[in-house]
Every structure is written in C-alpha cells, then in structure tokens.
Design a protein around this motif. Sequence first.
Motif, mmCIF file in Angstrom:
data_model
loop_
_atom_site.group_PDB
_atom_site.id
_atom_site.type_symbol
_atom_site.label_atom_id
_atom_site.label_comp_id
_atom_site.label_asym_id
_atom_site.label_seq_id
_atom_site.Cartn_x
_atom_site.Cartn_y
_atom_site.Cartn_z
ATOM 1 N N HIS A 40 0.701 -1.005 0.037
ATOM 2 C CA HIS A 40 -0.097 0.008 -0.087
ATOM 3 C C HIS A 40 0.876 1.132 -0.246
ATOM 4 C CE1 HIS A 40 -3.861 2.186 0.565
ATOM 5 N NE2 HIS A 40 -3.377 2.782 1.656
ATOM 6 N N ILE A 41 1.988 1.279 0.773
ATOM 7 C CA ILE A 41 2.811 2.411 0.870
ATOM 8 C C ILE A 41 3.407 2.287 -0.691
ATOM 9 C CG2 ILE A 41 5.054 3.099 1.572
ATOM 10 C CD1 ILE A 41 4.413 1.886 4.374
ATOM 11 N N GLU A 42 3.900 1.657 -1.187
ATOM 12 C CA GLU A 42 4.536 1.447 -2.566
ATOM 13 C C GLU A 42 3.681 2.101 -3.574
ATOM 14 O OE1 GLU A 42 7.718 -1.862 -2.467
ATOM 15 O OE2 GLU A 42 5.528 -2.645 -2.774
ATOM 16 N N ARG A 43 2.483 1.805 -3.557
ATOM 17 C CA ARG A 43 1.323 2.364 -4.481
ATOM 18 C C ARG A 43 0.806 3.978 -4.199
ATOM 19 N NH1 ARG A 43 -3.388 -1.553 -3.877
ATOM 20 N NH2 ARG A 43 -4.113 -0.538 -5.996
ATOM 21 N N HIS A 44 1.059 4.433 -3.024
ATOM 22 C CA HIS A 44 0.315 5.673 -2.869
ATOM 23 C C HIS A 44 1.200 6.499 -2.280
ATOM 24 C CE1 HIS A 44 -3.551 3.908 -3.272
ATOM 25 N NE2 HIS A 44 -3.034 2.908 -2.700
ATOM 26 N N GLU A 66 14.093 -0.045 3.876
ATOM 27 C CA GLU A 66 15.042 -0.964 3.751
ATOM 28 C C GLU A 66 15.226 -1.401 2.336
ATOM 29 O OE1 GLU A 66 18.754 -3.565 4.939
ATOM 30 O OE2 GLU A 66 17.666 -1.659 5.629
ATOM 31 N N TRP A 67 13.933 -1.765 1.877
ATOM 32 C CA TRP A 67 14.101 -2.265 0.405
ATOM 33 C C TRP A 67 13.977 -1.158 -0.689
ATOM 34 C CZ3 TRP A 67 9.439 -5.614 2.114
ATOM 35 C CH2 TRP A 67 9.918 -6.790 3.135
ATOM 36 N N HIS A 68 13.574 0.016 -0.131
ATOM 37 C CA HIS A 68 13.613 1.078 -1.237
ATOM 38 C C HIS A 68 14.632 2.092 -1.086
ATOM 39 C CE1 HIS A 68 9.650 -0.165 -3.487
ATOM 40 N NE2 HIS A 68 9.636 -0.652 -2.340
ATOM 41 N N ASN A 69 15.174 1.984 -0.036
ATOM 42 C CA ASN A 69 16.326 2.783 0.129
ATOM 43 C C ASN A 69 16.190 4.383 -0.445
ATOM 44 O OD1 ASN A 69 19.212 3.544 0.718
ATOM 45 N ND2 ASN A 69 19.821 3.058 -1.288
ATOM 46 N N PRO A 70 15.370 5.106 0.185
ATOM 47 C CA PRO A 70 15.111 6.468 0.009
ATOM 48 C C PRO A 70 16.291 7.463 0.429
ATOM 49 C CG PRO A 70 13.659 5.831 1.899
ATOM 50 C CD PRO A 70 14.279 4.795 1.392
ATOM 51 N N LYS A 92 17.403 -4.316 15.519
ATOM 52 C CA LYS A 92 16.966 -5.590 15.820
ATOM 53 C C LYS A 92 16.735 -6.694 14.826
ATOM 54 C CE LYS A 92 12.714 -6.389 17.113
ATOM 55 N NZ LYS A 92 11.439 -6.673 18.178
ATOM 56 N N TRP A 93 16.358 -6.134 13.614
ATOM 57 C CA TRP A 93 15.998 -6.852 12.443
ATOM 58 C C TRP A 93 17.174 -6.983 11.617
ATOM 59 C CZ3 TRP A 93 12.172 -10.005 12.681
ATOM 60 C CH2 TRP A 93 11.202 -9.745 13.740
ATOM 61 N N GLY A 94 18.185 -6.272 11.910
ATOM 62 C CA GLY A 94 19.575 -6.332 11.061
ATOM 63 C C GLY A 94 19.507 -5.635 9.769
ATOM 64 N N TYR A 95 18.480 -4.535 9.624
ATOM 65 C CA TYR A 95 18.607 -3.781 8.522
ATOM 66 C C TYR A 95 19.713 -2.596 8.497
ATOM 67 C CZ TYR A 95 13.836 -5.287 7.153
ATOM 68 O OH TYR A 95 12.743 -6.059 6.706
ATOM 69 N N LYS A 96 20.306 -2.480 7.050
ATOM 70 C CA LYS A 96 21.115 -1.685 7.030
ATOM 71 C C LYS A 96 20.986 -0.292 6.991
ATOM 72 C CE LYS A 96 23.486 -4.759 3.759
ATOM 73 N NZ LYS A 96 23.970 -4.995 2.408
ATOM 74 N N CYS A 97 19.483 -0.152 7.080
ATOM 75 C CA CYS A 97 18.989 1.308 7.096
ATOM 76 C C CYS A 97 19.201 1.673 8.534
ATOM 77 C CB CYS A 97 17.606 1.461 6.754
ATOM 78 S SG CYS A 97 16.473 0.700 7.973
ATOM 79 N N ALA A 98 19.524 1.032 9.328
ATOM 80 C CA ALA A 98 19.952 1.621 10.875
ATOM 81 C C ALA A 98 21.163 2.405 10.755
ATOM 82 C CB ALA A 98 19.961 0.526 11.434
ATOM 83 N N LEU A 142 11.122 10.788 2.209
ATOM 84 C CA LEU A 142 9.899 10.049 2.765
ATOM 85 C C LEU A 142 9.706 10.975 4.260
ATOM 86 C CD1 LEU A 142 8.004 7.783 3.385
ATOM 87 C CD2 LEU A 142 9.942 6.422 4.233
ATOM 88 N N LEU A 143 8.422 11.073 4.423
ATOM 89 C CA LEU A 143 8.237 11.661 5.771
ATOM 90 C C LEU A 143 7.254 10.595 6.627
ATOM 91 C CD1 LEU A 143 7.767 13.783 7.965
ATOM 92 C CD2 LEU A 143 5.774 14.774 6.598
ATOM 93 N N VAL A 144 7.508 10.251 7.490
ATOM 94 C CA VAL A 144 6.824 9.383 8.441
ATOM 95 C C VAL A 144 6.216 9.818 9.495
ATOM 96 C CG1 VAL A 144 6.575 7.177 9.666
ATOM 97 C CG2 VAL A 144 8.037 7.325 7.661
ATOM 98 N N ILE A 145 5.098 10.025 9.960
ATOM 99 C CA ILE A 145 4.156 10.576 11.011
ATOM 100 C C ILE A 145 3.550 9.599 11.864
ATOM 101 C CG2 ILE A 145 2.591 12.273 11.915
ATOM 102 C CD1 ILE A 145 2.736 13.680 8.953
ATOM 103 N N ASP A 146 4.669 9.149 12.969
ATOM 104 C CA ASP A 146 4.021 8.219 13.761
ATOM 105 C C ASP A 146 2.781 8.691 14.885
ATOM 106 O OD1 ASP A 146 3.711 5.834 15.260
ATOM 107 O OD2 ASP A 146 5.772 5.462 15.893
ATOM 108 N N GLU A 147 1.953 7.838 15.357
ATOM 109 C CA GLU A 147 0.841 8.402 16.003
ATOM 110 C C GLU A 147 0.196 9.587 15.412
ATOM 111 O OE1 GLU A 147 -0.441 7.001 18.591
ATOM 112 O OE2 GLU A 147 1.218 5.412 19.015
ATOM 113 N N LEU A 148 -0.244 9.570 14.206
ATOM 114 C CA LEU A 148 -0.889 10.609 13.348
ATOM 115 C C LEU A 148 -1.912 11.213 14.128
ATOM 116 C CD1 LEU A 148 -0.876 11.993 10.508
ATOM 117 C CD2 LEU A 148 -2.566 10.289 10.021
#
Length: 199
Positions: A40-44, A66-70, A92-98, A142-148
């Motif tokens: 859904h994120i990818e499509r919108h 991680e997968w799209h590397n913005p 924790k998940w070993g993601y390179k984006c960290a 990319l802008l992520v708004i947690d607890e919108l």
Amino acid sequence: MCKVRSFQWQKLEETTRYLFTKSHRETMKLHEYQQRIVAHIERHPRCILSVDMGLGKTAAVLSYIEWHNPASVLIIAPKRVAETTWLQEARKWGYKCADKMTIAAGTKSKRSKALSDKSKPYKVISRDNLADVSGLFGVWDLLVIDELTTFKNVQAARTKQVLQIIANKVVGLTGTFLANGAIDIYGQVAAVGLVQRFC
C-alpha cells in the motif's frame, strides 16, 4: 486512507506477488497483512495506515525503507517512541537502514548536530521538537508521522509545523484514527497532504 482490513484484498494480492521477493520475505518474516501494508505504501505517495496497535506498523515501514532505500527520511514520533523504538527496531532486524539513521534528541545543540549530519540522512525526531526541522531543510524523500492522531487539531502549533514539511512521500501511522469520531479526520488528512484530494 483505509484500514488494512478494508483493503481490496484481491488487487493487493496481485500487487504483492510482484513487489516482494522470496529474499525479502525471509529477511523480515513479515506477516501477510504487513506485506499488504508495504504494498500500500508503494502504491500511494500519501497514505494513512490505520492499523490496530501492536500489529507491526513500524516493522512494515522499516521494511519499505530498507527495500527502497530513499535518499532522505524524516520520522516524527512521540518522544519515547522516537528515542526508543525506530532505530532500535531497525537494528534488531539487522536492517542496513539503521546505519543511516540518527535520533535528534537531547539539547538543542545535540539535536542540531544530529539533524545536520549528512552521513545519516534518516532522522528520527520527537513531535515536540518539530520547530528544529521546519524551514531548515528542502524536500524529504519520505516523511513518516507516527501517532498521526496527535496532529488532528489543525490549529495546534505542531500540526502547523508538520504542514510546512515538504516530502515526496508521506506515511501517517495510527491505531486510533477515529478515536473521537469523524471530527478527528480532517487534521490527520491534512497532515499527510490529502486535503485537496478528498476535501
């Protein structure tokens, strides 16, 4: 802007089949509904993920990153979540984006140093320190708004500040989209940039 449960499952199944490789699924072990969230994120370019608490919204968004590397990411969250969740989950998940992520916390000078660190283009900041960001940067990838839902009041200073941030893609996360009824919708829709489309 739909709840995950209300997605058009058949269409998303077709999309997900092509978006997620076997290696992706094995890396994070995402549940099927989390894969639908990433699709859904990818499509919108602008969306609200209204998913119940504890169902892995953070993991799904981190997987997208991680997968799209913005090129650049700004994550806005409540203070405790900003300082103890996003970077820690990525590690924790070993993601390179960290490795690209930094938490802008502490004194104003420490926050400024973190925000200006070009070696870490993924910034995590508390919603209480949005004034540090407003007007200081160009366009975020990319802008992520947690607890919108904490941006539901369009007259609040924090909502006005987030509206000044320009991003190519905006994702809002909430587990309580309609906490007090439909009156809560407008501010959240405005925060992710969907007002002109839906209002």
